[in-house]
Design an enzyme around this catalytic site. Structure first.
Site, mmCIF file in Angstrom:
data_model
loop_
_atom_site.group_PDB
_atom_site.id
_atom_site.type_symbol
_atom_site.label_atom_id
_atom_site.label_comp_id
_atom_site.label_asym_id
_atom_site.label_seq_id
_atom_site.Cartn_x
_atom_site.Cartn_y
_atom_site.Cartn_z
ATOM 1 C CE LYS A 80 -3.657 -2.504 2.485
ATOM 2 N NZ LYS A 80 -4.528 -2.526 3.690
ATOM 3 C CE1 TYR B 175 -9.080 -3.431 0.778
ATOM 4 C CE2 TYR B 175 -8.407 -1.377 -0.253
ATOM 5 C CZ TYR B 175 -8.105 -2.497 0.501
ATOM 6 O OH TYR B 175 -6.822 -2.694 0.973
ATOM 7 C CG ASN C 196 -3.202 -2.838 7.101
ATOM 8 O OD1 ASN C 196 -3.087 -2.399 5.954
ATOM 9 N ND2 ASN C 196 -4.257 -3.536 7.502
ATOM 10 C CG HIS D 133 -4.838 -6.491 -0.395
ATOM 11 N ND1 HIS D 133 -6.052 -6.610 0.246
ATOM 12 C CD2 HIS D 133 -4.900 -7.335 -1.467
ATOM 13 C CE1 HIS D 133 -6.820 -7.476 -0.421
ATOM 14 N NE2 HIS D 133 -6.139 -7.920 -1.473
ATOM 15 C CD GLU E 145 -8.444 -9.271 -3.739
ATOM 16 O OE1 GLU E 145 -7.284 -9.677 -3.483
ATOM 17 O OE2 GLU E 145 -9.260 -8.923 -2.864
HETATM 18 P P1 DAT Z 1 -7.291 -7.365 5.458
HETATM 19 O O1 DAT Z 1 -6.532 -6.257 4.768
HETATM 20 O O2 DAT Z 1 -6.500 -7.945 6.611
HETATM 21 O O3 DAT Z 1 -7.795 -8.414 4.513
HETATM 22 P P2 DAT Z 1 -10.030 -6.377 5.581
HETATM 23 O O4 DAT Z 1 -10.232 -7.007 4.251
HETATM 24 O O5 DAT Z 1 -11.007 -6.708 6.651
HETATM 25 O O6 DAT Z 1 -8.564 -6.697 6.162
HETATM 26 O O7 DAT Z 1 -9.996 -4.796 5.440
HETATM 27 C C1 DAT Z 1 -9.332 -4.214 4.352
HETATM 28 C C2 DAT Z 1 -8.557 -3.023 4.850
HETATM 29 O O8 DAT Z 1 -9.476 -2.055 5.390
HETATM 30 C C3 DAT Z 1 -7.602 -3.302 6.013
HETATM 31 O O9 DAT Z 1 -6.350 -3.804 5.566
HETATM 32 C C4 DAT Z 1 -7.476 -1.966 6.644
HETATM 33 C C5 DAT Z 1 -8.870 -1.378 6.475
HETATM 34 N N1 DAT Z 1 -9.667 -1.633 7.681
HETATM 35 C C6 DAT Z 1 -10.211 -2.801 8.071
HETATM 36 N N2 DAT Z 1 -10.854 -2.688 9.228
HETATM 37 C C7 DAT Z 1 -10.699 -1.381 9.606
HETATM 38 C C8 DAT Z 1 -11.129 -0.608 10.710
HETATM 39 N N3 DAT Z 1 -11.844 -1.154 11.683
HETATM 40 N N4 DAT Z 1 -10.764 0.695 10.745
HETATM 41 C C9 DAT Z 1 -10.039 1.255 9.758
HETATM 42 N N5 DAT Z 1 -9.613 0.573 8.679
HETATM 43 C C10 DAT Z 1 -9.937 -0.721 8.601
HETATM 44 MG MG MG Z 2 -9.246 -8.289 3.027
#
Ligand code: DAT
Ligand code: MG
Length: 149
Positions: A9, A49, A112, A115, A126
């Site tokens: 990212k 997303y 973080n 991805h 994807e």
């Molecule tokens: P991952 O990236 O571990 O697959 P995800 O698909 O649930 O996690 O979410 C995609 C991204 O969205 C994640 O990397 C960071 C952001 N995100 C997820 N939960 C969040 C939250 N509670 N607050 C802010 N950003 C969040």
């Molecule tokens: Mg995810």
């Protein structure tokens, strides 16, 4: 052979963590079959997303992912989808185990670093979204027999 989609990212690119991330995937034994540095359009970000579009953080997430260049990659290997998720660590970096990319390199869920696709069908979706077939290189590393028996 199984493939997964991984993206470094904008925070990871800005923090010069591209080499560190690629090093970990290479060292594990996975094979890089697609790689590009791109500025992500709002349209691509929203499609990527899509499943999260009802979340309160969705707007901020789209803004973040389109805020600077992203390194998009496809990695190949046995069990690479689930294994990449393990290398990456839990979504919230404060809960990610040390030894994982997020556990070692990040502290905030909105920053973080990386991805990784969460399942084989998601990975295929994807990869199709981010890469044209012609951008992927199928190849067999010469060390394959030293990684697989
Ligand atoms: P991952 O990236 O571990 O697959 P995800 O698909 O649930 O996690 O979410 C995609 C991204 O969205 C994640 O990397 C960071 C952001 N995100 C997820 N939960 C969040 C939250 N509670 N607050 C802010 N950003 C969040
Ligand atoms: Mg995810």
């Amino acid at each position: 052979m199984e493939r997964t989609f991984v993206a470094i990212k904008p925070d990871g690119v800005q923090r010069k963590l591209v080499g560190e991330v690629i090093r970990r995937f290479e060292a594990k034994g996975f094979t890089l079959v697609g790689l590009k540095l791109i500025n992500v359009s709002k349209e691509l970000a929203e499609k990527h997303y899509e499943a999260l579009n009802d979340k309160p953080f969705f707007g901020g997430l789209i803004e973040f992912i389109t805020s600077g260049p992203v390194v998009a990659m496809v990695w190949e290997g046995d069990g690479v989808v689930a294994s990449a998720r393990k290398l990456i660590g839990a979504t919230n970096p404060l809960a990610s185990e040390p030894g994982t990319i997020r556990g070692d390199l990040a502290v905030n869920v909105g920053r973080n670093v990386i991805h990784g696709s969460d399942a084989v069908d998601t990975a295929n979706r994807e990869i199709g979204l981010w890469f044209a077939e012609s951008e992927l290189a199928a190849w067999t590393p010469t060390n394959m027999n030293w990684i697989h028996e």
